[in-house]
Write an enzyme that holds these catalytic residues in place. Sequence first.
Site, mmCIF file in Angstrom:
data_model
loop_
_atom_site.group_PDB
_atom_site.id
_atom_site.type_symbol
_atom_site.label_atom_id
_atom_site.label_comp_id
_atom_site.label_asym_id
_atom_site.label_seq_id
_atom_site.Cartn_x
_atom_site.Cartn_y
_atom_site.Cartn_z
ATOM 1 N N ASP A 86 0.849 -1.193 0.000
ATOM 2 C CA ASP A 86 0.000 0.000 0.000
ATOM 3 C C ASP A 86 0.890 1.250 0.000
ATOM 4 O O ASP A 86 1.893 1.317 0.711
ATOM 5 C CB ASP A 86 -0.916 -0.011 1.223
ATOM 6 C CG ASP A 86 -2.065 0.956 1.093
ATOM 7 O OD1 ASP A 86 -3.215 0.501 1.007
ATOM 8 O OD2 ASP A 86 -1.816 2.184 1.065
ATOM 9 N N ILE A 87 0.492 2.219 -0.792
ATOM 10 C CA ILE A 87 1.271 3.448 -0.933
ATOM 11 C C ILE A 87 1.207 4.306 0.335
ATOM 12 O O ILE A 87 2.076 5.145 0.573
ATOM 13 C CB ILE A 87 0.772 4.242 -2.171
ATOM 14 C CG1 ILE A 87 1.846 5.124 -2.729
ATOM 15 C CG2 ILE A 87 -0.506 4.986 -1.897
ATOM 16 C CD1 ILE A 87 1.545 5.652 -4.124
ATOM 17 N N ASN A 109 -12.906 -3.299 2.768
ATOM 18 C CA ASN A 109 -13.839 -2.191 2.904
ATOM 19 C C ASN A 109 -14.808 -2.268 1.724
ATOM 20 O O ASN A 109 -14.382 -2.282 0.566
ATOM 21 C CB ASN A 109 -13.082 -0.857 2.877
ATOM 22 C CG ASN A 109 -12.152 -0.709 4.070
ATOM 23 O OD1 ASN A 109 -12.489 -1.114 5.179
ATOM 24 N ND2 ASN A 109 -10.983 -0.133 3.850
ATOM 25 N N GLY A 112 -15.280 3.017 4.027
ATOM 26 C CA GLY A 112 -13.888 3.401 3.845
ATOM 27 C C GLY A 112 -13.285 2.989 2.522
ATOM 28 O O GLY A 112 -12.082 3.180 2.308
ATOM 29 N N GLN A 113 -14.097 2.430 1.612
ATOM 30 C CA GLN A 113 -13.528 2.035 0.313
ATOM 31 C C GLN A 113 -13.294 3.271 -0.543
ATOM 32 O O GLN A 113 -14.180 4.101 -0.719
ATOM 33 C CB GLN A 113 -14.472 1.058 -0.421
ATOM 34 C CG GLN A 113 -13.857 0.532 -1.717
ATOM 35 C CD GLN A 113 -14.675 -0.571 -2.376
ATOM 36 O OE1 GLN A 113 -15.770 -0.906 -1.918
ATOM 37 N NE2 GLN A 113 -14.151 -1.115 -3.458
ATOM 38 N N HIS A 147 -10.399 -5.397 -3.186
ATOM 39 C CA HIS A 147 -9.060 -5.683 -2.653
ATOM 40 C C HIS A 147 -9.139 -6.078 -1.191
ATOM 41 O O HIS A 147 -10.006 -5.628 -0.453
ATOM 42 C CB HIS A 147 -8.120 -4.486 -2.827
ATOM 43 C CG HIS A 147 -8.672 -3.202 -2.304
ATOM 44 N ND1 HIS A 147 -9.583 -2.444 -2.997
ATOM 45 C CD2 HIS A 147 -8.441 -2.544 -1.144
ATOM 46 C CE1 HIS A 147 -9.894 -1.372 -2.294
ATOM 47 N NE2 HIS A 147 -9.225 -1.415 -1.155
ATOM 48 N N LEU A 148 -8.197 -6.927 -0.791
ATOM 49 C CA LEU A 148 -8.020 -7.290 0.615
ATOM 50 C C LEU A 148 -6.821 -6.518 1.136
ATOM 51 O O LEU A 148 -5.776 -6.480 0.474
ATOM 52 C CB LEU A 148 -7.716 -8.783 0.758
ATOM 53 C CG LEU A 148 -8.863 -9.802 0.693
ATOM 54 C CD1 LEU A 148 -9.475 -9.833 -0.688
ATOM 55 C CD2 LEU A 148 -8.351 -11.173 1.094
ATOM 56 N N HIS A 149 -6.984 -5.923 2.306
ATOM 57 C CA HIS A 149 -5.841 -5.333 2.997
ATOM 58 C C HIS A 149 -5.243 -6.409 3.896
ATOM 59 O O HIS A 149 -5.960 -7.002 4.718
ATOM 60 C CB HIS A 149 -6.274 -4.173 3.894
ATOM 61 C CG HIS A 149 -6.845 -2.985 3.188
ATOM 62 N ND1 HIS A 149 -6.109 -1.837 2.959
ATOM 63 C CD2 HIS A 149 -8.066 -2.753 2.665
ATOM 64 C CE1 HIS A 149 -6.876 -0.947 2.343
ATOM 65 N NE2 HIS A 149 -8.066 -1.474 2.146
HETATM 66 P P1 AMP Z 1 -9.663 1.284 0.349
HETATM 67 O O1 AMP Z 1 -9.735 2.620 1.061
HETATM 68 O O2 AMP Z 1 -10.095 0.119 1.162
HETATM 69 O O3 AMP Z 1 -10.373 1.375 -0.992
HETATM 70 O O4 AMP Z 1 -8.131 1.026 0.065
HETATM 71 C C1 AMP Z 1 -7.470 1.585 -1.017
HETATM 72 C C2 AMP Z 1 -6.019 1.573 -0.669
HETATM 73 O O5 AMP Z 1 -5.282 1.753 -1.869
HETATM 74 C C3 AMP Z 1 -5.579 2.682 0.279
HETATM 75 O O6 AMP Z 1 -5.036 2.102 1.452
HETATM 76 C C4 AMP Z 1 -4.557 3.468 -0.516
HETATM 77 O O7 AMP Z 1 -3.490 3.922 0.261
HETATM 78 C C5 AMP Z 1 -4.109 2.443 -1.554
HETATM 79 N N1 AMP Z 1 -3.606 2.969 -2.796
HETATM 80 C C6 AMP Z 1 -4.160 3.899 -3.597
HETATM 81 N N2 AMP Z 1 -3.426 4.100 -4.686
HETATM 82 C C7 AMP Z 1 -2.367 3.244 -4.597
HETATM 83 C C8 AMP Z 1 -1.240 2.959 -5.424
HETATM 84 N N3 AMP Z 1 -1.046 3.603 -6.580
HETATM 85 N N4 AMP Z 1 -0.357 2.034 -5.005
HETATM 86 C C9 AMP Z 1 -0.534 1.385 -3.833
HETATM 87 N N5 AMP Z 1 -1.584 1.607 -3.012
HETATM 88 C C10 AMP Z 1 -2.483 2.522 -3.391
#
Ligand code: AMP
Length: 112
Positions: free
Chosen positions: A29-30, A85, A91-92, A98-100
Site C-alpha cells: 500500500d502506498i 472495505n 472506507g472504500q 481488494h483485501l488489505h
Molecule cells: P480502500 O480505502 O479500502 O479502498 O483502500 C485503497 C487503498 O489503496 C488505500 O489504502 C490506498 O493507500 C491504496 N492505494 C491507492 N493508490 C495506490 C497505489 N497507486 N499504489 C498502492 N496503493 C495505493
Amino acid sequence: MSTIFGKIIRREIPADIVYEDEQCLAFRDINPQAPTHVLIIPRKEISTLGDAGVGDRDLLGHLVLAAAKIACQLGVEKAFRLVINNGAEAGQSVFHLHLHLLAGRPFRWPPG
Ligand code: AMP
C-alpha cells in the site's frame, strides 16, 4: 470501470509487487497503516465485494488463501489482519475489490 489498480495490473503505473499469480496480484500500500500493509487484488475487475457473484466463489477463496501465503512469505503469519472495505461509507476509496493484509503492530477490536 477500470481504476488505478487496473493500471497496476496492466503495468501502466509502478507498484511494489510482492506476489502475483494467474488470478491475483499483491503489492504494498502506498500509504501504509501498519509496518506490513499489502493489498491483494483479483486481476478480474470487480468493483466491490457486493458485486461478486456465485461464479466468483473460487476466486474469492483464492484471494484469501493467497493472503495467508503472502503473510508467510513476509514472515508475519503469526499475527495479521485481513480487511475488505465495501462501499465508500465503509472506507472504500478504490473501486476494485481488494483485501488489505495488515501486520507488524497490535490491532484493536472493534476497529475504528
Ligand atoms: P480502500 O480505502 O479500502 O479502498 O483502500 C485503497 C487503498 O489503496 C488505500 O489504502 C490506498 O493507500 C491504496 N492505494 C491507492 N493508490 C495506490 C497505489 N497507486 N499504489 C498502492 N496503493 C495505493
